[in-house]
Design a protein around this motif. Structure first.
Motif, PDB file in Angstrom:
ATOM      1  N   UNK A  87       0.557 -10.135  24.685  1.00  7.27           N
ATOM      2  CA  UNK A  87      -0.064  -9.366  23.601  1.00  7.27           C
ATOM      3  C   UNK A  87      -0.071 -10.232  22.346  1.00  7.27           C
ATOM      4  N   UNK A  88      -1.206 -10.307  21.674  1.00  7.00           N
ATOM      5  CA  UNK A  88      -1.317 -11.096  20.452  1.00  7.00           C
ATOM      6  C   UNK A  88      -1.617 -10.179  19.279  1.00  7.00           C
ATOM      7  N   UNK A  89      -1.155 -10.600  18.110  1.00  8.49           N
ATOM      8  CA  UNK A  89      -1.350  -9.827  16.896  1.00  8.49           C
ATOM      9  C   UNK A  89      -2.020 -10.703  15.848  1.00  8.49           C
ATOM     10  N   UNK A  90      -3.043 -10.152  15.223  1.00  8.17           N
ATOM     11  CA  UNK A  90      -3.804 -10.877  14.201  1.00  8.17           C
ATOM     12  C   UNK A  90      -3.504 -10.276  12.826  1.00  8.17           C
ATOM     13  N   UNK A  91      -3.437 -11.119  11.794  1.00  2.00           N
ATOM     14  CA  UNK A  91      -3.221 -10.590  10.451  1.00  2.00           C
ATOM     15  C   UNK A  91      -4.477  -9.921   9.918  1.00  2.00           C
ATOM     16  N   UNK A  92      -4.283  -8.851   9.179  1.00  2.00           N
ATOM     17  CA  UNK A  92      -5.372  -8.170   8.471  1.00  2.00           C
ATOM     18  C   UNK A  92      -4.853  -7.933   7.065  1.00  2.00           C
ATOM     19  N   UNK A  93      -5.670  -8.237   6.068  1.00  2.00           N
ATOM     20  CA  UNK A  93      -5.211  -8.148   4.686  1.00  2.00           C
ATOM     21  C   UNK A  93      -6.047  -7.168   3.879  1.00  2.00           C
ATOM     22  N   UNK A  94      -5.363  -6.432   3.025  1.00  4.12           N
ATOM     23  CA  UNK A  94      -5.999  -5.604   2.010  1.00  4.12           C
ATOM     24  C   UNK A  94      -5.779  -6.336   0.692  1.00  4.12           C
ATOM     25  N   UNK A  95      -6.849  -6.539  -0.064  1.00  8.27           N
ATOM     26  CA  UNK A  95      -6.745  -7.322  -1.301  1.00  8.27           C
ATOM     27  C   UNK A  95      -7.293  -6.516  -2.464  1.00  8.27           C
ATOM     28  N   UNK A  96      -6.569  -6.546  -3.558  1.00  9.37           N
ATOM     29  CA  UNK A  96      -7.012  -5.892  -4.785  1.00  9.37           C
ATOM     30  C   UNK A  96      -7.107  -6.979  -5.848  1.00  9.37           C
ATOM     31  N   UNK A  97      -8.270  -7.105  -6.470  1.00  2.00           N
ATOM     32  CA  UNK A  97      -8.490  -8.127  -7.499  1.00  2.00           C
ATOM     33  C   UNK A  97      -8.620  -7.426  -8.846  1.00  2.00           C
ATOM     34  N   UNK A  98      -7.854  -7.901  -9.824  1.00  2.00           N
ATOM     35  CA  UNK A  98      -7.859  -7.268 -11.141  1.00  2.00           C
ATOM     36  C   UNK A  98      -7.650  -8.325 -12.218  1.00  2.00           C
ATOM     37  N   UNK A  99      -8.115  -8.006 -13.414  1.00  2.00           N
ATOM     38  CA  UNK A  99      -7.814  -8.866 -14.563  1.00  2.00           C
ATOM     39  C   UNK A  99      -6.512  -8.448 -15.228  1.00  2.00           C
ATOM     40  N   UNK A 100      -5.945  -7.333 -14.775  1.00  2.00           N
ATOM     41  CA  UNK A 100      -4.695  -6.825 -15.329  1.00  2.00           C
ATOM     42  C   UNK A 100      -3.538  -7.220 -14.421  1.00  2.00           C
ATOM     43  N   UNK A 101      -2.368  -7.460 -15.018  1.00  2.00           N
ATOM     44  CA  UNK A 101      -1.192  -7.871 -14.276  1.00  2.00           C
ATOM     45  C   UNK A 101      -0.247  -6.679 -14.104  1.00  2.00           C
ATOM     46  N   UNK A 102      -0.444  -5.928 -13.014  1.00  2.00           N
ATOM     47  CA  UNK A 102       0.394  -4.758 -12.729  1.00  2.00           C
ATOM     48  C   UNK A 102       0.757  -4.758 -11.251  1.00  2.00           C
ATOM     49  N   UNK A 103       1.619  -5.690 -10.858  1.00  2.00           N
ATOM     50  CA  UNK A 103       1.944  -5.911  -9.447  1.00  2.00           C
ATOM     51  C   UNK A 103       2.453  -4.652  -8.745  1.00  2.00           C
ATOM     52  N   UNK A 104       3.288  -3.851  -9.413  1.00  2.00           N
ATOM     53  CA  UNK A 104       3.840  -2.656  -8.760  1.00  2.00           C
ATOM     54  C   UNK A 104       2.752  -1.618  -8.488  1.00  2.00           C
ATOM     55  N   UNK A 105       1.813  -1.469  -9.417  1.00  2.00           N
ATOM     56  CA  UNK A 105       0.684  -0.547  -9.212  1.00  2.00           C
ATOM     57  C   UNK A 105      -0.172  -1.053  -8.047  1.00  2.00           C
ATOM     58  N   UNK A 106      -0.391  -2.362  -7.986  1.00  2.00           N
ATOM     59  CA  UNK A 106      -1.174  -2.948  -6.885  1.00  2.00           C
ATOM     60  C   UNK A 106      -0.477  -2.694  -5.544  1.00  2.00           C
ATOM     61  N   UNK A 107       0.841  -2.926  -5.508  1.00  2.00           N
ATOM     62  CA  UNK A 107       1.600  -2.722  -4.266  1.00  2.00           C
ATOM     63  C   UNK A 107       1.489  -1.261  -3.810  1.00  2.00           C
ATOM     64  N   UNK A 108       1.673  -0.336  -4.746  1.00  2.00           N
ATOM     65  CA  UNK A 108       1.604   1.088  -4.398  1.00  2.00           C
ATOM     66  C   UNK A 108       0.210   1.495  -3.930  1.00  2.00           C
ATOM     67  N   UNK A 109      -0.815   1.000  -4.600  1.00  2.00           N
ATOM     68  CA  UNK A 109      -2.197   1.342  -4.231  1.00  2.00           C
ATOM     69  C   UNK A 109      -2.541   0.798  -2.846  1.00  2.00           C
TER      70      UNK A 109
END
Length: 157
Positions: A100-122
């Motif tokens: 069984x193989x597993x492939x990475x899948x990414x969710x990306x949020x791009x912003x001009x604001x620096x709010x890492x915790x909000x990005x992580x939660x979203x």
């Protein structure tokens, strides 16, 4: 083969670039800094923020939440019956279930604001909705995350 691959964008919001904030080209390269590889084990989700600087020296914070999904193998493999690596002539080789193989899948949020915790939660919320298979459209979820009401100064909360 070598289990290395290239990332590709499957879906994006907004679907077209905004005039004042174009979509970063090559963002799929930043999602997997070590390269897009298949793994034989499901890794735990990861989160990091990369800071991209455009030609006008403006920063774009790219929050990346990566998880691993099982991938289907296209071909069964045959394996030898005896331990020496040679197939016996009397018995045909039997198909072996590929690992069984597993492939990475990414969710990306791009912003001009620096709010890492909000990005992580979203991104964690979007991931949870995706994994749980909830019958909510992704467009509505993202629209709700991006929409907020800011009270006027001195007004009611």
């Amino acid at each position: 083969g070598s289990r290395d691959g290239q990332g590709q964008i499957l879906q994006r919001f907004p679907e077209k670039d905004w005039e004042d904030n174009p979509f970063p080209q090559g963002i799929e390269l930043f999602c997997q800094p070590s390269g897009w590889q298949l793994f034989t084990e499901r890794n735990p989700p990861t989160f990091f923020v990369a800071v991209l600087t455009d030609i006008n020296s403006e920063r774009h914070y790219c929050a990346c939440f990566t998880f691993w999904e099982a991938v289907e193998s296209a071909q069964p493999q045959s394996h030898p019956r005896n331990g020496e690596g040679e197939e016996e002539e009397e018995e045909p080789s039997s198909p072996v279930q590929p690992a069984q193989l597993f492939a990475p899948k990414s969710l990306v949020l791009v912003s001009r604001l620096d709010h890492a915790e909000v990005f992580r939660n979203s991104l964690g919320l979007i991931y949870t909705i995706y994994v749980d298979g909830l019958s909510v459209s992704l467009e509505n979820v993202i629209g709700n995350l991006l929409t907020c009401t800011i009270p006027i100064t001195g007004g009611a909360q």
